[in-house]
Design a protein around this motif. Sequence first.
Motif, short mmCIF file in Angstrom:
data_model
loop_
_atom_site.label_atom_id
_atom_site.label_comp_id
_atom_site.label_asym_id
_atom_site.label_seq_id
_atom_site.Cartn_x
_atom_site.Cartn_y
_atom_site.Cartn_z
N LYS A 113 55.80 60.84 7.17
CA LYS A 113 54.36 60.56 7.22
C LYS A 113 53.80 61.19 8.50
CE LYS A 113 53.90 56.25 4.70
NZ LYS A 113 53.48 54.85 4.80
N GLU A 114 52.74 61.97 8.32
CA GLU A 114 52.09 62.62 9.45
C GLU A 114 50.66 62.10 9.56
OE1 GLU A 114 50.37 67.03 10.61
OE2 GLU A 114 51.72 66.81 8.92
N LEU A 115 50.31 61.52 10.70
CA LEU A 115 48.95 61.01 10.90
C LEU A 115 47.99 62.19 11.00
CD1 LEU A 115 47.06 58.59 11.51
CD2 LEU A 115 47.55 58.99 13.92
N VAL A 116 46.96 62.20 10.13
CA VAL A 116 45.98 63.28 10.15
C VAL A 116 44.59 62.80 10.55
CG1 VAL A 116 47.17 64.84 8.59
CG2 VAL A 116 45.67 63.11 7.65
N TYR A 117 44.32 61.51 10.41
CA TYR A 117 43.00 60.99 10.77
C TYR A 117 43.10 59.49 11.02
CZ TYR A 117 38.00 60.09 10.69
OH TYR A 117 36.73 59.71 11.04
N SER A 118 42.36 59.02 12.02
CA SER A 118 42.36 57.60 12.34
C SER A 118 40.99 57.24 12.90
CB SER A 118 43.46 57.30 13.35
OG SER A 118 43.47 55.93 13.65
N ASN A 119 40.51 56.04 12.58
CA ASN A 119 39.21 55.61 13.06
C ASN A 119 39.10 54.10 12.95
OD1 ASN A 119 36.62 55.74 14.09
ND2 ASN A 119 35.99 57.40 12.72
N THR A 120 38.04 53.55 13.49
CA THR A 120 37.77 52.11 13.44
C THR A 120 36.33 51.90 12.99
OG1 THR A 120 39.30 51.70 15.25
CG2 THR A 120 37.68 50.00 14.82
N VAL A 121 36.14 50.85 12.17
CA VAL A 121 34.81 50.48 11.71
C VAL A 121 34.59 49.03 12.12
CG1 VAL A 121 33.32 50.13 9.71
CG2 VAL A 121 34.93 52.03 9.74
N ASN A 122 33.44 48.77 12.75
CA ASN A 122 33.04 47.42 13.15
C ASN A 122 31.73 47.09 12.47
OD1 ASN A 122 34.59 45.81 14.77
ND2 ASN A 122 33.83 46.63 16.69
N VAL A 123 31.68 46.00 11.72
CA VAL A 123 30.45 45.59 11.05
C VAL A 123 30.19 44.13 11.38
CG1 VAL A 123 29.30 45.29 8.83
CG2 VAL A 123 30.77 47.26 9.20
N PHE A 124 28.95 43.83 11.73
CA PHE A 124 28.52 42.47 12.03
C PHE A 124 27.49 42.05 10.99
CE2 PHE A 124 29.79 44.30 16.01
CZ PHE A 124 30.43 43.28 16.68
N ASN A 125 27.51 40.78 10.61
CA ASN A 125 26.49 40.22 9.74
C ASN A 125 26.39 38.72 10.01
OD1 ASN A 125 24.57 39.91 7.72
ND2 ASN A 125 25.64 41.33 6.35
N THR A 126 25.23 38.15 9.72
CA THR A 126 25.03 36.73 9.96
C THR A 126 24.53 36.05 8.69
OG1 THR A 126 22.75 37.02 10.67
CG2 THR A 126 24.43 37.10 12.38
N TYR A 127 24.69 34.74 8.65
CA TYR A 127 24.12 33.94 7.57
C TYR A 127 23.68 32.60 8.15
CZ TYR A 127 28.74 31.69 7.29
OH TYR A 127 29.90 31.03 7.58
#
Length: 168
Positions: A113-127
């Motif tokens: 396995k060769e790492l070709v792409y990596s990222n992070t997603v942060n999502v906030f929401n309220t109720y």
Amino acid sequence: MSLYKIKYTLLILMILPMISACSFNPMFGENSNSKYVMDNIYIDEPSDRDHQIVRNELMKYFGNVENKNNPLQLIFETSINKKSLLLDSSGEAKRMQIEFKVNYSIFKVQEYKELVYSNTVNVFNTYTLSSSEYNNSRAEIKTYDLIAKEIGSIIANQISINYLQLMD
């Protein structure tokens, strides 16, 4: 300017965009090269409910995610943080905030396995909280669904933008 020159100029202005659009290759959507990349990504099996709701949203954007023989594999981890907001004088929360964080990586699967792409997603929401536990649980579930849709959209867009890294 004569009427003939105006007609001729308008005709050229109408035909010119059609000629230049013949070699147009969109970056996003059904006819883009990024769609080819997304059709060849396998998404790892869900480990818990949070992982499953994000995976379900990603399946809407990707092709055959169930094929383990795809040349690319997407692996992700989820983490959730809940916070009480807008405390009243008695210390009771009036709103809840959910932070949903997804760390994801795309690997090229060959002998190794060769790492070709990596990222992070942060999502906030309220109720908003109510006095009913049932309403609170329904609001939380709906908030998770909204967050998962946004995460799926963001990941698909990030892969579409960076698909050239994945095509080698």
